[in-house]
Design an enzyme around this catalytic site. Structure first.
Site, PDB file in Angstrom:
ATOM      1  N   LEU A 141      -4.709 -16.784  54.932  1.00  0.00           N
ATOM      2  CA  LEU A 141      -3.489 -16.014  54.778  1.00  0.00           C
ATOM      3  C   LEU A 141      -2.338 -16.608  55.592  1.00  0.00           C
ATOM      4  O   LEU A 141      -2.570 -17.375  56.532  1.00  0.00           O
ATOM      5  CB  LEU A 141      -3.715 -14.571  55.248  1.00  0.00           C
ATOM      6  CG  LEU A 141      -4.711 -13.744  54.427  1.00  0.00           C
ATOM      7  CD1 LEU A 141      -5.054 -12.458  55.171  1.00  0.00           C
ATOM      8  CD2 LEU A 141      -4.134 -13.441  53.050  1.00  0.00           C
TER       9      LEU A 141
ATOM     10  N   SER B  56      -2.944 -21.774  49.834  1.00  0.00           N
ATOM     11  CA  SER B  56      -3.756 -22.080  48.644  1.00  0.00           C
ATOM     12  C   SER B  56      -4.660 -20.915  48.254  1.00  0.00           C
ATOM     13  O   SER B  56      -5.871 -20.963  48.423  1.00  0.00           O
ATOM     14  CB  SER B  56      -4.572 -23.363  48.851  1.00  0.00           C
ATOM     15  OG  SER B  56      -5.238 -23.390  50.094  1.00  0.00           O
TER      16      SER B  56
ATOM     17  N   ASN C  68       0.834  -1.212   0.000  1.00  0.00           N
ATOM     18  CA  ASN C  68       0.000   0.000   0.000  1.00  0.00           C
ATOM     19  C   ASN C  68       0.868   1.261   0.000  1.00  0.00           C
ATOM     20  O   ASN C  68       2.068   1.195   0.268  1.00  0.00           O
ATOM     21  CB  ASN C  68      -0.919  -0.046   1.229  1.00  0.00           C
ATOM     22  CG  ASN C  68      -2.016   0.990   1.159  1.00  0.00           C
ATOM     23  OD1 ASN C  68      -2.431   1.400   0.069  1.00  0.00           O
ATOM     24  ND2 ASN C  68      -2.488   1.432   2.313  1.00  0.00           N
TER      25      ASN C  68
END
Lengths: 642, 302
Positions: free
Chosen positions: A471, A544, A168
């Site tokens: 935690l 986890s 182009n």
């Protein structure tokens, strides 16, 4: 939107012919891709504008918008025709796939306009997945760029076999044949390995219309077709109708007891009345009794047709099954290797369970190994533990049950799948199957004489996983310890899997990246499962942090065998306790990716037990856990003798 | 994906049927929005084809603003009877009670209360988790980027910058309770495709699409039909009989007619092909500025 020659419109019989031609035309889906400012949107705007596909009020609004947002001075900015969303008109970039339509006497075209920005690779894969041809734009002034290579690679990866190289802005290099030919030679050298069956290069100016619809007088040295001529005539028929018959069953049509039909779109091949067909997964066979449609029964149906089949025999078939040619069946496996394009901000994590949709079937799947990721700029292989947004890799996947498929290179319909995140429900990846992995067929479970039930009975308990999550410093280990002591005092057999201890041994090769955290939990979950099999009450004490992995752990054992205990301690309380001094280090920046500080914790939504450690001492909380285990029959009550 | 064996209309038809079957199979409680217009007529035919010889496995929902053309309502009821369909009609009773009309509150408030709010009420009340709409991508710029399966939050909002990628024919139908998907089986059809299909399949459409003498008044260059005596006439204004037809159908005070002699399907198609005014310009709600549809859609308009 369509324009018509007024003389045809005025003449009734010429108009009837016109309608007849348009009824018979075919369809070509293509995508345009290129770098920012290569002129993709301008090219599509040009196709619409030159085909006189714009109505007056659209032109009016275009002129108005050109003055407001335009980037080409007083000219009409053709790109504004296709840059749809307000946000991107302000930013001047196309940020999402847009679909455009135009048609000629020969073909209707569906154009996917895909963005050139680096971070939007996923959009290009999306546009390419339904396209038969790609128009790759190159700015004649800049030649083949990194992005050109990337887009070509993705087009090839997603199975596009026909390419137009649109050089182009040829007007800005004075319509130079030498520049054009250099670029084409450059591109052909690079694209040789990409498996394109046709590659047509042409010099264009989208802004001025050269060689778009009309041959340009300014490129006399170019003897090939214009872009539209090429798109109208290029044969992209991929012989889908000649390949083996496949029909993924979408819908079992059972309006009454006398009719049982299997509805779906023929993915490949041709089916005839009387053909022998097989349900790929179960291996059951029958013959086609009829091919039913609203418009009457058919003798044959081919790729792309949406039909309903009835069979001569009553065999068990449901949504997701694949009806196939009996003589040429798809593979059936619960493990395969595939190319993956990752499309989400959250990276792909091996071991994490995702949903996978292939044909009309949805199954749970995990990536068991990422073999490598691919540098889409060079095609080179790089080692990887996960895939980030817009990364492409090759991985092994393991599915919850076997599925029927063909390699993507052989069949784009039956070899493709999408990956869905089970919690956010977002489409996070796209996959193309390379080949099945045979291991699933050869590794069988060893059946053992003494089973879980027998082992548990001998211990006078029901095995279970009691999963403590919370935690760091929440009190998980403290409470789990107390629970173990109480269970032991009751004569029960328990064992603690503790996060810190496991990381010293089994998982000492793992760090704290998201990928490693997932693998950490996967191994512990699998270990817990083995201990449950041994008849033990397993107390797992792990931070986890992710819901997805806790769900994985839950699903590994039987219903009722998993007790999730949320040790709920607010962050500020846990941080104030800081028994190991870790929060202080994390805050000081000495520990990267510390849960609650610099890495997320996703609290359980519906734990079996929630322990608020600010409301009662640890011993009372442990007592509650034991009481719960007695309530649900894991541990016999104190007054029950076995 | 063979190109030249199947005509473009056959391929579009098959794609739509595939989409419709997928929705019926994956969602708990889908519904098909039925607006009585030509696109709805095509969508309904495709749905009948998808489940033939069975019946539609979901109901139709018509949001009745009480300002629809009388011929639309008659056509709706005749269609439901002829095809044995299950139709739910919902009107925003709060809006009616508050006296919201296109004249008293203006087109924007009226559309929001009687269409957008009404639709959300109906979807929430019935707990529909998927709703088919007849919108096409060629209609308007923000539609061109919308997915076939277009996710809506539990407040029915559309977030154009956060759409799920959509690949191959693999549609992601996963939603949480309260969330829903708007499904557009006609996404890849153009207006010409719709008309050619109606012609080819002989699909019945509302007679208002065909030119006839109708009583109209000129409102700012737009012909508005006096469909009943609720249309407030300006001093000295009397409806004229003119030969007009409608390119699009909605609420009669908000849908302008065009002067036309096109009284048959081929004539309509011919007129459309030489027309120089795009489809939605007959709908007065789009005129404010070219991004207005995107705003409406974010708020939950179809």
């Amino acid at each position: 939107m369509n324009a018509i020659d007024p003389t045809i419109a005025a003449d009734a019989s010429a108009f009837t012919d016109y309608l007849g031609r348009h009824e018979k035309k075919s369809l070509l889906r293509f995508l345009t891709c290129g770098s920012v400012d290569d002129g993709k949107s301008t090219l599509i705007g040009r196709l619409l504008y030159d085909s006189k596909l714009l109505f007056e009020d659209q032109l009016l609004s275009l002129e108005k918008d050109s003055r407001k947002h335009g980037t080409v001075g007083d000219d009409i900015d053709l790109a504004l025709l296709v840059d749809g969303l307000e946000a991107e008109r302000e930013q001047g970039i196309t940020i999402d796939v847009a679909y455009r339509f135009f048609s000629t006497d020969k073909r209707k075209f569906i154009v996917a306009d895909t963005p050139g920005h680096e971070q939007y690779t996923r959009n290009m894969a999306t546009g390419a997945s339904t396209a038969d041809l790609a128009v790759i734009l190159i700015d004649a002034r800049r030649g083949v760029l990194t992005q050109t290579r990337r887009h070509s690679f993705i087009a090839s990866l997603v199975g596009i076999r026909h390419v137009v190289l649109a050089v182009n802005k040829i007007d800005l290099v004075d319509f130079s044949q030498a520049i054009f030919e250099d670029i084409v030679a450059d591109y052909r050298a690079f694209a040789a390995g990409l498996g394109f069956r046709t590659l047509a290069a042409m010099p264009l100016s989208a802004r001025h219309g050269d060689n778009v619809l009309e041959k340009s007088a300014r490129t006399p040295w170019y003897g090939g077709p214009t872009l539209v001529e090429h798109l109208e005539t290029v044969a992209v028929d991929d012989e889908a109708a000649e390949r083996p018959f496949r029909l993924p069953v979408q819908w079992v049509n059972r309006p009454n007891l006398d009719f049982r039909g299997f509805s779906g779109t023929v993915a490949s091949g041709t089916v005839r009345r009387g053909d022998a067909v097989v349900v790929a997964k179960s291996g059951r066979t029958s013959t086609v009794k009829s091919i039913v449609t609203f418009d009457g029964e058919l003798d044959t149906a081919s790729a792309g047709e949406a039909v309903t089949l009835t069979l001569a025999d009553e065999i068990d078939i449901s949504r997701g099954d694949v009806l196939s040619a009996a003589a040429d069946r798809p593979e059936v496996s619960d493990q395969f290797a595939a190319h993956l394009v990752w499309m989400a901000d959250e990276p792909l994590l091996p071991g994490r369970p995702y949903l996978l949709k292939i044909g009309a079937r949805q199954v749970t799947a995990q990536v068991t190994a990422i073999k490598y990721k691919i540098d889409v700029n060079t095609g080179g292989e790089l080692p990887a533990k996960s895939l980030a947004l817009n990364e492409v890799g090759v991985a092994n996947l393991s599915l919850s049950e076997p599925v029927a498929f063909d390699p993507y290179a052989v069949n784009r319909e039956t070899g493709a799948f999408i990956v869905i995140d089970r919690l956010s429900n977002l489409t996070v990846g796209a996959g193309m199957i390379d080949h099945g992995l045979r291991r699933a067929g050869n590794i069988h479970w060893q059946a053992l004489d003494v089973d879980k039930r027998a082992r548990a009975l001998a211990k006078g308990q029901k095995p279970a996983v009691v999963w403590f999550t919370g935690l760091s410093g929440a009190g998980k280990s403290t409470i789990a310890n107390l629970v173990e002591r109480k269970l032991t005092a009751l004569g029960r057999h328990a064992y603690i899997l503790d996060g810190d201890n496991i990381r010293h041994g089994l998982n000492r090769d793992l760090g704290f990246s998201d990928a490693d955290r997932v693998e950490n939990i996967r191994r512990v979950a699998e270990t817990a499962k083995l201990f449950v099999d041994a008849g033990l009450i397993v107390l797992v004490s792990f931070i986890s942090p992710f819901r997805a992995e806790r769900r994985l752990a839950r699903e590994l054992v039987e219903t009722g065998e998993f007790v999730e205990v949320f040790v709920d301690t607010p962050l500020d309380v846990a941080e104030a306790r800081d028994p190991k001094g870790l929060y202080a280090k994390a805050r000081a920046g000495e520990i990267a990716r510390f849960t609650g500080v610099s890495s997320p914790y996703e609290p359980p939504e519906a734990p079996e037990i929630r322990l608020d450690t600010t409301s009662a001492p640890a011993d009372a909380l442990a007592e509650r856990v034991v009481a719960h285990l007695q309530d649900i029959g894991i541990v016999p009550g104190a007054d029950v003798t076995i | 994906m063979s190109q030249d064996r199947l005509t473009h209309l056959k391929r579009l038809e098959a794609e739509s049927i595939h989409i419709i079957r997928e929705v019926a199979a994956e969602f708990r409680n889908p519904v098909m929005l039925y607006s009585i217009g030509k696109d709805s007529s095509v969508m309904l035919r495709l749905a009948l084809k998808a489940f033939y010889p069975g019946k539609l496995p979901f109901p139709l929902l018509h949001v009745d603003t009480t300002w629809k053309f009388r011929e639309m309502i008659a056509f709706r009821d005749a269609t439901v009877k002829a095809e044995g369909l299950d139709l739910i009609v919902h009107t925003n009773r709060d809006g009616v009670a508050a006296g919201v009309t296109p004249f008293s509150h203006g087109s924007s408030v009226y559309t929001n209360v009687m269409k957008t709010e009404a639709l959300k009420q109906a979807l929430s009340a019935h707990g529909f988790d998927a709703a088919f709409g007849g919108a096409r991508r060629d209609e308007e710029k923000s539609r061109a980027k919308e997915r076939v399966f277009s996710f809506r939050t539990d407040t029915h909002a559309w977030d154009p910058k956060n759409q799920r990628p959509e690949l191959w024919r693999l549609y992601n139908a996963r939603v949480r309770p309260g969330e829903s998907i708007r499904v557009f089986p006609l996404s890849n059809w153009t207006e010409l495709d719709i008309w050619q299909y109606i012609l080819l399949e002989k699909i019945p459409i509302v007679p208002l699409y065909f030119a006839a003498e109708r009583p109209v008044v000129d409102r700012g260059g737009q012909w508005i039909m006096a469909d009943d005596d609720r249309l407030p006439l300006l001093p000295g204004e009397t409806p004229d009989l003119r030969r007009v037809r409608f390119r699009t159908l909605g609420c009669y005070p908000l849908t302008a007619a065009v002067e036309s002699d096109a009284a048959s399907l081929p004539e309509i198609v011919r007129e459309m092909l030489i027309a120089r005014t795009s489809e939605r310009s007959g709908r007065l709600i789009d005129h404010d500025d070219s991004a207005s549809m995107e705003k409406k859609k974010r708020e939950g308009y179809f």
